[in-house]
Design an enzyme around this catalytic site. Sequence first.
Site, PDB file in Angstrom:
ATOM      1  N   ASP A 129      11.708 -24.735  -2.570  1.00 21.03           N
ATOM      2  CA  ASP A 129      11.107 -23.786  -1.638  1.00 21.03           C
ATOM      3  C   ASP A 129       9.758 -23.271  -2.149  1.00 21.03           C
ATOM      4  OD1 ASP A 129      11.174 -22.171   0.706  1.00 21.03           O
ATOM      5  OD2 ASP A 129      11.900 -20.460  -0.464  1.00 21.03           O
ATOM      6  N   HIS A 170       8.155 -11.715   4.304  1.00 15.50           N
ATOM      7  CA  HIS A 170       8.957 -11.892   3.098  1.00 15.50           C
ATOM      8  C   HIS A 170       9.280 -10.541   2.439  1.00 15.50           C
ATOM      9  CE1 HIS A 170       7.097 -16.028   3.157  1.00 15.50           C
ATOM     10  NE2 HIS A 170       8.349 -16.316   2.884  1.00 15.50           N
TER      11      HIS A 170
END
Length: 281
Positions: free
Chosen positions: A83, A177
Site C-alpha cells: 500500500d 486519511h
Amino acid sequence: MTLTPTRVLLQEARDAARGLGAFNVIHLETAEALVAGAEEAGLPVVLQVSENCIRYHGGFDPVTKAVLAVADASSARIAVHLDHAEDPDLALRGIDAGFGSVMFDGAKLEFEENVLWTRRVVERAHSAGVLVEAELGEVGGKNGAHTPGVRTDPDEARDFVAQTDVDALAVAVGSSHAMTERVADIDVELIARLSHAVPVPLVLHGSSGVPDARIVDGIRAGLSKINVSTHLSNVFTSAVRRYLADHPTAVDSRAYFSTGRDAVRTESARLLTLFADNERP
C-alpha cells in the site's frame, strides 16, 4: 490455503457489485486479527502493508515475510497488497516478493510524471501477473487536504487509466486519511460518474473517517475496494486502554495485546460483512 491473487478477489467484488475489505497491517497482532476476522466472516480480505509499516519495522523483509506467512496459513481467501509505495523501487520489490498487488502512489506528481512512473510499474507487474493500483486526485490527510479542489476528475481518470493500463484506481471523493472520527461525507454522485468513466475497479482510501451508511452508499455507486486502517487501529488501542485501566499491575504485553487483537478480529469481521452484503440496486 495458498494466497489468493488480489485480481481475483477484486474482480469478484466488482462483478457482484460488492465491497472488498482491504485492511492495513500495523504489526503481527494486526495481521493475525484480520485473518481471524476473515475466517469468522467467511469472506476474503486484503492484508495491506504500507511503506510506513515497512519503515516502522526497520526494513522490508521482517514484516512482509510475516504477513505473507500468516496469510498463507489461513483457511480464508487472503490477498496481500503493498500500500502507498511512493518509491517505484519499493513497488517493484513488492512484485518480486510475491505480493498479489502493489499500489504505486504518484498522486503528488504532475499528471504526466504520474503516468510515466505508473506505466513503468504496470509493465513490470503485469509480466509477473501482479495487479497495480494507482491514485489520481489527492486523498486528504497526508497534507491536510480535504476540500472540493482535490477531487478526481472523471475525464482525467479515463485518460490516466488508458495511458497507464493500471488495474485499479484510488480516487479522491471526499475522504481523508487518518481521521479518528467517522464524519466525512463522500461524493456519491462523483463516484457514480467515475465508475462509468473508467473500466477498472475504484478504491476508497481514508475510509476510517466515513460512516458505515455512507460507505454502503459509495459501494452502491461503484466503489469496489474499501481501505481501512485508522479505525481498526483505534479499535485495537481502545481495547488495550480498557484492559490496562482494569488491570493496572499488568506487565505481560501478550495479555493486553490479545485483547486488542480480539477487538480487531470482531470489528474486521463486521466490516467485511457490511461491505459484502450491500449490493447495488
